[in-house]
Design an enzyme around this catalytic site. Structure first.
Site, PDB file in Angstrom:
ATOM      1  N   HIS A  65       2.766  25.879 -26.797  1.00 19.90           N
ATOM      2  CA  HIS A  65       4.175  25.481 -26.897  1.00 19.90           C
ATOM      3  C   HIS A  65       4.339  24.087 -27.493  1.00 19.90           C
ATOM      4  O   HIS A  65       3.381  23.336 -27.691  1.00 19.90           O
ATOM      5  CB  HIS A  65       4.856  25.558 -25.523  1.00 19.90           C
ATOM      6  CG  HIS A  65       4.302  24.613 -24.488  1.00 19.90           C
ATOM      7  ND1 HIS A  65       4.671  23.305 -24.388  1.00 19.90           N
ATOM      8  CD2 HIS A  65       3.389  24.813 -23.491  1.00 19.90           C
ATOM      9  CE1 HIS A  65       4.043  22.726 -23.382  1.00 19.90           C
ATOM     10  NE2 HIS A  65       3.259  23.623 -22.821  1.00 19.90           N
ATOM     11  N   CYS A  89      -1.785  24.637 -20.295  1.00 20.92           N
ATOM     12  CA  CYS A  89      -1.206  25.156 -21.531  1.00 20.92           C
ATOM     13  C   CYS A  89      -1.632  24.280 -22.713  1.00 20.92           C
ATOM     14  O   CYS A  89      -2.094  23.156 -22.540  1.00 20.92           O
ATOM     15  CB  CYS A  89       0.310  25.212 -21.433  1.00 20.92           C
ATOM     16  SG  CYS A  89       0.944  26.548 -20.395  1.00 20.92           S
TER      17      CYS A  89
END
Length: 595
Positions: free
Chosen positions: A426, A445
């Site tokens: 992301h 992440c």
């Protein structure tokens, strides 16, 4: 004729007459199969070997009384080159082949022993080539290594190699064929070709003066040696154009500004990340080759490749790089897991749904959830967090999310490839982190520096002229806008501390999570020395939660810090059914309360 084996498997002879006529090695092989003397195979391979030789009426494939066949010689020669592939030729000793012959011949029993020894070695070689030395990295090394070698069955291996005219070439086919693996093989050969005792410690000091074009310094000679840059006679200490080019190439590979100047960050990269000597480099290369054995044999014509130690991401199509950029990955205690999955959705202007562990962190802050920028929902309806009695609420029934926007923790783009670790790729509003050389900052992440460019490139590949305009949708499109990819894109999150560039020059990256060390220990058989660590996906042990809660209540009453409010640590955690994702609930509570 049917012969019942001790295992229960039936050994077939083509006919009673054929069975009665068996003699010599053929009879010895049948006798070995029918007894408990068949060693060197695990239980599953053993059954396949029995079936294989039963189908051949016990005829040998590799030897006769006079010695080995041409096919055996080719296969054995290949296995003796195992070291070239980062394996160990010592694992294939062929002791039975060294038996002395009487009058130029082996006995029938000795011939059978040699036959089975070669067959066992072939199975061992094929399985090792496919990653079988560490068959379960996730359990044996670290739960963050979500890899599982794909091993061919003994039946398939024996069928394939027995039908081959070139068993040596067939054995090589069990090795990875990925370009980077083959480059590592070449690098391994070069490193082993160094003269014995030659010093390979050619790193410069981590601190020192800036080196740039036309600088004269003994360290310049060291850099030229490291990058294999030739000098005119008497000019080895002069920082010339060729060294500038070499430094720029190194800086680009290390995600540094490629200016050709050796300043503090470049010095640190040159001094601190790579192995110090030739032996360490060889060990690093062998460990990286082993990791390639666990990778999918086909990465995909179009795929995304993230290399955690290099903090890099690459989108490739038909072998060519379409997009390359920097990424931020997980901290050492909240690692980015290593796995491969298919990207199925790109979400523009995403909302962020908080996992249970971070919901708890928000509640423990003592501030209303809304003041922290989150929205609380239950059964599809927005609720006011201060009106919920969290002491009795089941947290899993509530959704906490951060609305779309520039301040959203996910930024403006996220890429979803469903996986059991609940991590994805992301955007981020924390742009400054991409300027750091070591980018271990996330909770697992992966954050990419230019996600809109990556999203546009992927959509252009998947949808061609029908691809939407990502920048326009980010500015004016709907919130939490999920775009399904018509063709999923494989995403490979790798952990490679050695990478060989197109020019053949290797780069060595820091073993930030310790996976290279674990692999090296495993290959050396030092399993007890491996720090496997905690299973980051294991169910939470709630046995201490009541005690922690009581201590928190006592502390809050004594200090008046607000923990006895409805926002306090009085939730019925045992009823929530938490699962760990990087930090356990207990870990989070202990951190928040200072235990």
């Amino acid at each position: 004729m049917l012969v019942m084996m001790p295992s229960g498997l039936v050994l077939l002879a083509s006919s009673p007459a054929a069975a009665d006529d068996m003699s010599g090695p053929q009879a010895a092989i049948c006798a070995t199969l029918a007894s408990d003397a068949l060693g060197g195979f695990d239980s599953q391979d053993r059954q396949a070997v029995i079936a294989f030789y039963s189908g051949r009426d016990c005829r040998p494939l590799w030897v006769d009384e006079r010695g080995t066949t041409r096919a055996a010689d080719l296969a054995i020669a290949e296995m003796r080159r195992a070291d070239e592939w980062g394996m160990r030729s010592a694992d294939f000793p062929f002791a039975a082949l060294n038996q002395p012959k009487t009058d130029g011949q082996w006995s029938s029993g000795e011939t059978a022993d040699a036959e089975f020894e070669i067959t066992a070695s072939i199975l061992r070689y094929a399985h090792q080539a496919q990653g079988g030395r560490i068959p379960d990295p996730e359990t044996q090394l670290s739960s963050y290594l979500d890899r599982q070698p794909s091993l061919s069955s003994a039946q398939d291996i024996l069928t394939k190699i027995s039908q081959s005219q070139r068993p040596d070439a067939t054995l090589r086919e069990f090795q990875p064929s990925e370009d980077q693996f083959l480059k590592l093989k070449t690098l391994l050969s070069n490193l082993r070709g160094k003269e014995a005792g030659e010093s390979q410690n050619i790193q410069i000091a981590g601190r020192g003066p800036t080196l740039q074009r036309d600088t004269k310094s003994p360290e310049v000679a060291t850099l030229k040696k490291r990058f294999d840059v030739a000098s005119a006679p008497g000019e080895d200490t002069v920082f010339d154009a060729a060294l500038v080019a070499a430094v720029k190439k190194f800086q680009a590979s290390a995600s540094l500004q490629a200016d050709g100047i050796v300043g503090p960050q470049t010095r640190a990269a040159l001094a601190g990340d790579g192995p110090d000597n030739n032996a360490d480099k060889i060990a690093a290369v062998v460990a990286n080759m082993e990791e390639w054995r666990w990778m999918p044999r086909l990465l995909g014509a179009t795929h995304v490749f993230i290399n955690v130690p290099a903090f890099s991401i690459r989108l490739a199509k038909d072998g060519k790089s379409i997009f390359e950029d920097r990424v931020v990955v997980g901290t050492a205690d909240k690692q980015t897991p290593i796995f491969s999955k298919d990207m199925k959705t790109i979400v523009l202007r995403p909302e962020w749904n908080l996992p249970d562990s971070i919901k708890l962190t928000a509640l423990l802050s003592g501030r209303p959830i809304e003041q922290q920028g989150y929205v609380v929902m239950r059964n599809g309806h927005t609720v006011e967090s201060t009106r919920v009695n969290w002491a009795n609420a089941n947290l899993s029934e509530y959704t906490f999310y951060q609305p779309s926007g520039d301040d959203n923790a996910l930024g403006l783009v996220k890429f979803l490839f469903p996986n059991k670790h609940s991590v994805y790729l992301h955007d981020t509003p924390s742009r400054y982190l991409f300027d750091e050389r070591v980018r271990l900052f996330s909770h697992g992440c992966m954050r990419v520096r230019n996600p809109q460019v990556l999203a546009q490139d992927i959509l252009d590949i998947v949808r061609g002229s029908a691809a939407p305009d990502v920048k326009r949708l980010v500015r004016r499109g709907p919130k939490d806008n999920g775009i399904t990819l018509d063709t999923p894109i494989p995403v490979h999150v790798g952990y490679f501390t050695v990478w060989v560039g197109d020019d053949g020059q290797p780069q060595y990256f820091k073993d930030c999570y310790g996976h290279q060390k674990r692999i090296t220990l495993a290959l050396a058989g030092k399993w007890k020395q491996i720090d496997v660590g905690k299973d980051h996906l294991a169910a939470v042990d709630t046995s201490m939660l009541k005690q922690i809660r009581l201590r928190a209540d006592a502390r809050s009453k004594k200090e008046g810090d607000g923990f006895d409010s409805p926002m306090g640590v009085t939730n019925n955690f045992e009823s929530v059914g938490y699962q760990r994702n990087n930090d356990s609930v207990g870990d989070l509570i202990r951190k928040k309360l200072g235990f």
